[in-house]
Motif scaffolding. Structure first.
Motif, PDB file in Angstrom:
ATOM      1  N   ALA A 214       0.830  -1.206   0.000  1.00 59.50           N
ATOM      2  CA  ALA A 214       0.000   0.000   0.000  1.00 59.50           C
ATOM      3  C   ALA A 214       0.864   1.256   0.000  1.00 59.50           C
ATOM      4  O   ALA A 214       0.574   2.231  -0.720  1.00 59.50           O
ATOM      5  CB  ALA A 214      -0.922  -0.005   1.212  1.00 59.50           C
ATOM      6  N   ALA A 215       1.935   1.247   0.812  1.00 56.20           N
ATOM      7  CA  ALA A 215       2.823   2.416   0.838  1.00 56.20           C
ATOM      8  C   ALA A 215       3.512   2.618  -0.506  1.00 56.20           C
ATOM      9  O   ALA A 215       3.677   3.760  -0.971  1.00 56.20           O
ATOM     10  CB  ALA A 215       3.869   2.246   1.950  1.00 56.20           C
ATOM     11  N   GLU A 216       3.896   1.520  -1.154  1.00 55.71           N
ATOM     12  CA  GLU A 216       4.544   1.639  -2.465  1.00 55.71           C
ATOM     13  C   GLU A 216       3.581   2.168  -3.511  1.00 55.71           C
ATOM     14  O   GLU A 216       3.949   2.993  -4.355  1.00 55.71           O
ATOM     15  CB  GLU A 216       5.101   0.276  -2.880  1.00 55.71           C
ATOM     16  N   ARG A 217       2.320   1.703  -3.460  1.00 56.62           N
ATOM     17  CA  ARG A 217       1.324   2.239  -4.407  1.00 56.62           C
ATOM     18  C   ARG A 217       1.124   3.736  -4.195  1.00 56.62           C
ATOM     19  O   ARG A 217       1.001   4.504  -5.160  1.00 56.62           O
ATOM     20  CB  ARG A 217      -0.001   1.497  -4.227  1.00 56.62           C
ATOM     21  N   THR A 218       1.081   4.152  -2.911  1.00 56.05           N
ATOM     22  CA  THR A 218       0.921   5.579  -2.623  1.00 56.05           C
ATOM     23  C   THR A 218       2.106   6.377  -3.150  1.00 56.05           C
ATOM     24  O   THR A 218       1.947   7.464  -3.712  1.00 56.05           O
ATOM     25  CB  THR A 218       0.773   5.787  -1.107  1.00 56.05           C
ATOM     26  N   ARG A 219       3.308   5.837  -2.981  1.00 60.63           N
ATOM     27  CA  ARG A 219       4.508   6.548  -3.451  1.00 60.63           C
ATOM     28  C   ARG A 219       4.519   6.654  -4.973  1.00 60.63           C
ATOM     29  O   ARG A 219       4.837   7.709  -5.533  1.00 60.63           O
ATOM     30  CB  ARG A 219       5.753   5.802  -2.961  1.00 60.63           C
ATOM     31  N   ALA A 221       1.864   6.558  -6.931  1.00 61.67           N
ATOM     32  CA  ALA A 221       0.796   7.484  -7.322  1.00 61.67           C
ATOM     33  C   ALA A 221       1.225   8.932  -7.127  1.00 61.67           C
ATOM     34  O   ALA A 221       0.902   9.808  -7.949  1.00 61.67           O
ATOM     35  CB  ALA A 221      -0.465   7.184  -6.508  1.00 61.67           C
ATOM     36  N   ARG A 222       1.974   9.201  -6.045  1.00 64.14           N
ATOM     37  CA  ARG A 222       2.430  10.561  -5.797  1.00 64.14           C
ATOM     38  C   ARG A 222       3.397  11.021  -6.878  1.00 64.14           C
ATOM     39  O   ARG A 222       3.296  12.150  -7.400  1.00 64.14           O
ATOM     40  CB  ARG A 222       3.082  10.632  -4.415  1.00 64.14           C
ATOM     41  N   GLU A 223       4.347  10.163  -7.253  1.00 64.99           N
ATOM     42  CA  GLU A 223       5.301  10.539  -8.295  1.00 64.99           C
ATOM     43  C   GLU A 223       4.604  10.688  -9.648  1.00 64.99           C
ATOM     44  O   GLU A 223       4.904  11.622 -10.419  1.00 64.99           O
ATOM     45  CB  GLU A 223       6.397   9.476  -8.387  1.00 64.99           C
ATOM     46  N   MET A 224       3.675   9.784  -9.951  1.00 68.12           N
ATOM     47  CA  MET A 224       2.947   9.889 -11.217  1.00 68.12           C
ATOM     48  C   MET A 224       2.159  11.194 -11.274  1.00 68.12           C
ATOM     49  O   MET A 224       2.098  11.863 -12.312  1.00 68.12           O
ATOM     50  CB  MET A 224       2.005   8.697 -11.362  1.00 68.12           C
ATOM     51  N   HIS A 225       1.544  11.535 -10.151  1.00 71.34           N
ATOM     52  CA  HIS A 225       0.768  12.781 -10.116  1.00 71.34           C
ATOM     53  C   HIS A 225       1.669  13.980 -10.359  1.00 71.34           C
ATOM     54  O   HIS A 225       1.329  14.892 -11.132  1.00 71.34           O
ATOM     55  CB  HIS A 225       0.059  12.906  -8.771  1.00 71.34           C
ATOM     56  N   ALA A 285      14.726   3.787  -2.423  1.00 70.40           N
ATOM     57  CA  ALA A 285      15.337   4.660  -3.430  1.00 70.40           C
ATOM     58  C   ALA A 285      14.266   5.539  -4.074  1.00 70.40           C
ATOM     59  O   ALA A 285      13.135   5.106  -4.276  1.00 70.40           O
ATOM     60  CB  ALA A 285      16.027   3.826  -4.497  1.00 70.40           C
ATOM     61  N   PRO A 286      14.583   6.813  -4.382  1.00 70.00           N
ATOM     62  CA  PRO A 286      13.592   7.692  -5.027  1.00 70.00           C
ATOM     63  C   PRO A 286      13.185   7.132  -6.380  1.00 70.00           C
ATOM     64  O   PRO A 286      14.004   6.603  -7.130  1.00 70.00           O
ATOM     65  CB  PRO A 286      14.324   9.031  -5.147  1.00 70.00           C
ATOM     66  N   LEU A 287      11.895   7.266  -6.698  1.00 74.55           N
ATOM     67  CA  LEU A 287      11.387   6.741  -7.965  1.00 74.55           C
ATOM     68  C   LEU A 287      11.829   7.592  -9.146  1.00 74.55           C
ATOM     69  O   LEU A 287      11.884   7.100 -10.274  1.00 74.55           O
ATOM     70  CB  LEU A 287       9.858   6.657  -7.920  1.00 74.55           C
ATOM     71  N   SER A 288      12.077   8.849  -8.896  1.00 68.80           N
ATOM     72  CA  SER A 288      12.562   9.736  -9.955  1.00 68.80           C
ATOM     73  C   SER A 288      13.955  10.215  -9.588  1.00 68.80           C
ATOM     74  O   SER A 288      14.249  10.426  -8.405  1.00 68.80           O
ATOM     75  CB  SER A 288      11.625  10.950 -10.122  1.00 68.80           C
ATOM     76  N   LEU A 389       1.745  16.447  -1.245  1.00 66.43           N
ATOM     77  CA  LEU A 389       2.808  17.323  -0.758  1.00 66.43           C
ATOM     78  C   LEU A 389       3.022  17.146   0.745  1.00 66.43           C
ATOM     79  O   LEU A 389       4.160  17.143   1.227  1.00 66.43           O
ATOM     80  CB  LEU A 389       2.463  18.776  -1.069  1.00 66.43           C
ATOM     81  N   ARG A 390       1.929  17.017   1.483  1.00 67.28           N
ATOM     82  CA  ARG A 390       2.075  16.819   2.934  1.00 67.28           C
ATOM     83  C   ARG A 390       2.807  15.517   3.232  1.00 67.28           C
ATOM     84  O   ARG A 390       3.616  15.455   4.165  1.00 67.28           O
ATOM     85  CB  ARG A 390       0.696  16.842   3.596  1.00 67.28           C
ATOM     86  N   GLU A 391       2.507  14.467   2.478  1.00 70.78           N
ATOM     87  CA  GLU A 391       3.225  13.208   2.678  1.00 70.78           C
ATOM     88  C   GLU A 391       4.699  13.372   2.364  1.00 70.78           C
ATOM     89  O   GLU A 391       5.566  12.863   3.089  1.00 70.78           O
ATOM     90  CB  GLU A 391       2.613  12.122   1.793  1.00 70.78           C
ATOM     91  N   ARG A 392       5.007  14.075   1.286  1.00 68.76           N
ATOM     92  CA  ARG A 392       6.408  14.260   0.910  1.00 68.76           C
ATOM     93  C   ARG A 392       7.142  15.105   1.950  1.00 68.76           C
ATOM     94  O   ARG A 392       8.298  14.812   2.303  1.00 68.76           O
ATOM     95  CB  ARG A 392       6.471  14.936  -0.465  1.00 68.76           C
TER      96      ARG A 392
END
Length: 433
Positions: A214-219, A221-225, A285-288, A389-392
């Motif tokens: 779930a955390a990976e999906r959220t991460r 989704a955040r990068e894709m957004h 590791a950062p996705l981007s 943004l708050r999560e990041r």
């Protein structure tokens, strides 16, 4: 997975396979008793009767022999006590109480007939109840036998030797049953604790896997957004500008900007997919790539789209750790995207970045806030941008606020802490020799 013949599946109480594989218990007889507990109880009861009934029927060395009625009563009591052993697993303390009663209700000449059954019952107390209950039962039964022996000895002083011998043999039988039961019971409880702990670890492993997914999906989704939303917003704004202009040269320049923006988005997408497909990289590791997003590029993209974005920088952002620098770029990028989407009539979009010794301060303010926006609810009307943004920001230990200011401006403010750095030129002094 194929299970070997030497493995047995230990399932849940309902019998369902919970994925926990344990070695099969050693010994043919042990496995047979484990699979047929009721049959084992019947065998124990029959053996106890065969060992106790002859002692009740045969005349002992006691000076006062039992009457025929006492002998029949003793056999009946022994039979009832043996039948009680059938329930030793479910009611061990009650069964021991029933089997210990003949110790004090039969005549002294028949006391040896009552030693075997209580010993088997106290074994069940140690195995199926607890060690504490076993010792309490042993003390109670031994005390009752001592009291019975004292009363019988006072009544017939000539029988003290016989009575003391019977008392010692009965106590030894109870002690042997208790010690064997304690050993078997402790081993049984230890194995059950290990199996329960293994089941708990199995459940916790599955829970951790689900939480990690779930955390990976959220991460992701955040990068894709962040990638898609910003670049598409810029592309839409440029396309609208190209459509509105009548100058072919200017329209051609705008379409080139659209192509460049799209190529940049594709590059970031490929880089992110490459990270996701690389099995050697750390899960954290950062996705981007940290250099894929920069504050200057985000502001320049907004300016190319025709928005009045202005950047003010204090300090050196290059000296900031890569993780914080990447978070700063994403915050600026998302804030500008929201301004372009929700404040198209803004006359100023002011981006202020201050790098201090202990933190990086960000202020992104535009004067195109929509009428009726509730300043008390900064996230009113927001989609996934501000929560992302708050999560990041929380990931790097910072704080973020967003909302209407003075009813005319929309402000996004963030503070990202920096790790403490040693003063320049400070070196540890070597101890004097």
């Amino acid at each position: 997975m194929r299970r070997s013949a030497s493995q047995a599946v230990v399932g849940a109480p309902s019998g369902a396979d919970d994925g926990l594989l344990l070695p099969r218990p050693p010994g043919v007889f042990r496995r047979f008793w484990a699979r047929h507990p009721r049959f084992a109880d019947v065998i124990v009861a029959v053996v106890a009767f065969l060992l106790s009934a002859p002692t009740a029927a045969i005349r002992s060395n006691y000076p006062v022999p039992p009457t025929p009625a006492q002998t029949i009563f003793a056999i009946v009591v022994v039979v009832l006590a043996c039948l009680a052993l059938l329930f030793r697993r479910s009611r061990p303390v009650l069964v021991f109480t029933v089997t210990a009663l003949p110790l004090v209700i039969l005549p002294p000449s028949l006391m040896p007939a009552t030693h075997v059954v209580p010993a088997l019952a106290i074994y069940a107390v140690a195995v199926y109840a607890s060690v504490r209950a076993c010792w309490i039962a042993f003390a109670a039964a031994t005390g009752a036998m001592v009291l019975y022996t004292a009363v019988a000895g006072l009544a017939e002083p000539a029988t003290w030797g016989y009575l003391v011998t019977s008392l010692i043999s009965g106590a030894i039988a109870l002690l042997i049953g208790a010690l064997i039961g304690i050993n078997v019971g402790n081993r049984r409880r230890y194995l059950e604790a290990l199996i329960d702990r293994s089941r708990q670890l199995l459940v916790e492993r599955d829970q951790q896997a689900r939480l990690g997914a779930a955390a990976e999906r959220t991460r992701i989704a955040r990068e894709m957004h962040d990638i898609v939303s910003h670049n598409l917003t810029v592309i839409v704004a440029l396309a609208e500008g190209a459509t509105a202009t009548a100058d072919p040269a200017r329209a051609r320049a705008v379409t080139e900007q659209i192509a460049g923006t799209a190529r940049g988005a594709l590059t970031e997408m490929r880089a992110m997919l490459g990270v996701l497909r690389d099995p050697d990289l750390s899960p954290d590791a950062p996705l981007s790539p940290v250099d894929a997003a920069s504050v200057a590029d985000a502001v320049e993209s907004a300016q190319r789209a025709g928005f009045p974005a202005v950047l003010h920088v204090e300090g050196r952002l290059d000296d900031v750790p890569a993780e914080v620098r990447f978070a700063v770029a994403r915050i600026v990028q998302e804030s500008l995207t929201n301004a372009m989407r929700h404040a198209p009539l803004a006359t100023t979009i002011d981006v202020r970045l201050a790098v201090r010794a202990d933190a990086v301060a960000l202020d992104i303010v535009n004067d195109g806030v929509r009428a009726g926006t509730d300043a008390a609810d900064p996230a009113a009307g927001a989609g996934f941008g501000l929560p992302g943004l708050r999560e990041r920001v929380a990931h790097v230990g910072g704080t973020l606020t967003a909302g209407a200011v003075d009813g005319r401006r929309w402000a996004v403010r963030a503070s990202l802490p920096l790790p403490a750095r040693a003063p320049e030129g400070a070196e540890e002094e070597e101890p004097a020799s």
